[in-house]
Structure formats: structure tokens, C-alpha cells
Design a protein around this motif. Structure first.
Motif, PDB file in Angstrom:
ATOM      1  N   PRO A  93       0.825  -1.215   0.000  1.00 60.77           N
ATOM      2  CA  PRO A  93       0.000   0.000   0.000  1.00 60.77           C
ATOM      3  C   PRO A  93       0.856   1.261   0.000  1.00 60.77           C
ATOM      4  N   GLY A  94       0.545   2.156  -0.927  1.00 63.58           N
ATOM      5  CA  GLY A  94       1.258   3.420  -1.003  1.00 63.58           C
ATOM      6  C   GLY A  94       2.614   3.348  -1.665  1.00 63.58           C
ATOM      7  N   LYS A  95       2.962   2.176  -2.172  1.00 61.68           N
ATOM      8  CA  LYS A  95       4.276   2.013  -2.805  1.00 61.68           C
ATOM      9  C   LYS A  95       4.118   1.572  -4.260  1.00 61.68           C
ATOM     10  N   ALA A  96       5.173   1.773  -5.022  1.00 59.51           N
ATOM     11  CA  ALA A  96       5.153   1.362  -6.414  1.00 59.51           C
ATOM     12  C   ALA A  96       5.349  -0.150  -6.525  1.00 59.51           C
ATOM     13  N   ARG A  97       4.860  -0.683  -7.621  1.00 58.68           N
ATOM     14  CA  ARG A  97       5.087  -2.098  -7.888  1.00 58.68           C
ATOM     15  C   ARG A  97       6.559  -2.316  -8.219  1.00 58.68           C
ATOM     16  N   SER A  98       7.145  -3.359  -7.633  1.00 58.05           N
ATOM     17  CA  SER A  98       8.576  -3.588  -7.839  1.00 58.05           C
ATOM     18  C   SER A  98       8.851  -5.053  -8.110  1.00 58.05           C
ATOM     19  N   LEU A  99       9.924  -5.293  -8.837  1.00 54.72           N
ATOM     20  CA  LEU A  99      10.308  -6.655  -9.197  1.00 54.72           C
ATOM     21  C   LEU A  99      10.884  -7.379  -7.990  1.00 54.72           C
ATOM     22  N   VAL A 100      10.382  -8.558  -7.758  1.00 55.89           N
ATOM     23  CA  VAL A 100      10.878  -9.411  -6.670  1.00 55.89           C
ATOM     24  C   VAL A 100      11.848 -10.445  -7.216  1.00 55.89           C
ATOM     25  N   SER A 101      11.441 -11.104  -8.287  1.00 51.99           N
ATOM     26  CA  SER A 101      12.255 -12.179  -8.844  1.00 51.99           C
ATOM     27  C   SER A 101      11.836 -12.426 -10.276  1.00 51.99           C
TER      28      SER A 101
END
Length: 114
Positions: free
Chosen positions: A40-48
């Protein structure tokens, strides 16, 4: 192409979950596959991610705790998540990229309680 994700849920800190992503209309072995997350409140980011040749990448925050894999016979990509922490709480999305086009799953909620 449609991606169906499963495996999310509520787990205590230190626990494990395994996410699955099963696309229809495309092969996991023939495309770039990735797991992203968005808190919540954060950008989507690559995990793997995993490439067609099997090369894998991990974000620094999950390295050593998460493992991406694929089962070509089941046409499914997995994300094994161990030693989960509260800051891993997010909606996790599966990505299939053909190069020209990206396809996303609907997302699965992972909640880690302290």
C-alpha cells in the motif's frame, strides 16, 4: 493470455508460502516470467524473475529467502517464500513477457503478521 495466481494468504513472521502462476495461452518455458509486489502506497517492484534459459534474479530484499522456479510440464512458475517478514506484506503479481507485450495476473495478497 491469462495468468492465474494462487498461494497467497496470512502467515506469521518466519513462516513460508508458495505462490503459483499458471498462464493459459502461453508457455512459461518460452517467455520471461517475473514476480512483482506492491505494498500500500508504494510502487510495484520486481521481486524475482526467470528467463527462458533459466537465469534467475532476485531483489536484494528477498535474496536468500525466496526462490523462483518453473515446472514446464505443469506450465507453472512458483515463488517459494521462506523466512517471511512483515515488510514482505503486499499484493504479489505474476508477469509474463513475450517481449512486445506484457501480461499480468490478478494479484494475490500476502500478509505477514509480526
Amino acid at each position: 493470455v491469462q495468468l492465474v495466481e494462487s498461494g497467497g494468504g496470512l502467515v506469521q513472521a518466519g513462516g513460508s508460502l508458495r505462490l503459483s502462476c499458471a498462464p493459459s495461452g502461453a508457455r512459461v518455458s518460452a517467455n520471461f516470467m517475473g514476480w512483482y509486489r506492491q505494498a500500500p502506497g508504494k510502487a510495484r517492484s520486481l521481486v524475482s524473475s526467470i528467463t527462458t534459459s533459466g537465469y534467475t534474479t532476485y531483489s536484494d530484499t528477498v535474496k536468500g529467502r525466496f526462490t523462483i522456479s518453473r515446472d514446464n510440464t505443469k506450465n507453472t512458475v512458483f515463488l517459494q517464500m521462506n523466512s517471511l517478514r512483515p515488510d514482505d506484506t503486499a499484493v504479489y503479481y505474476c508477469l509474463l513477457s513475450t517481449g512486445p507485450r506484457n501480461y499480468w495476473g490478478q494479484g494475490t495478497q500476502v500478509t505477514v503478521s509480526s
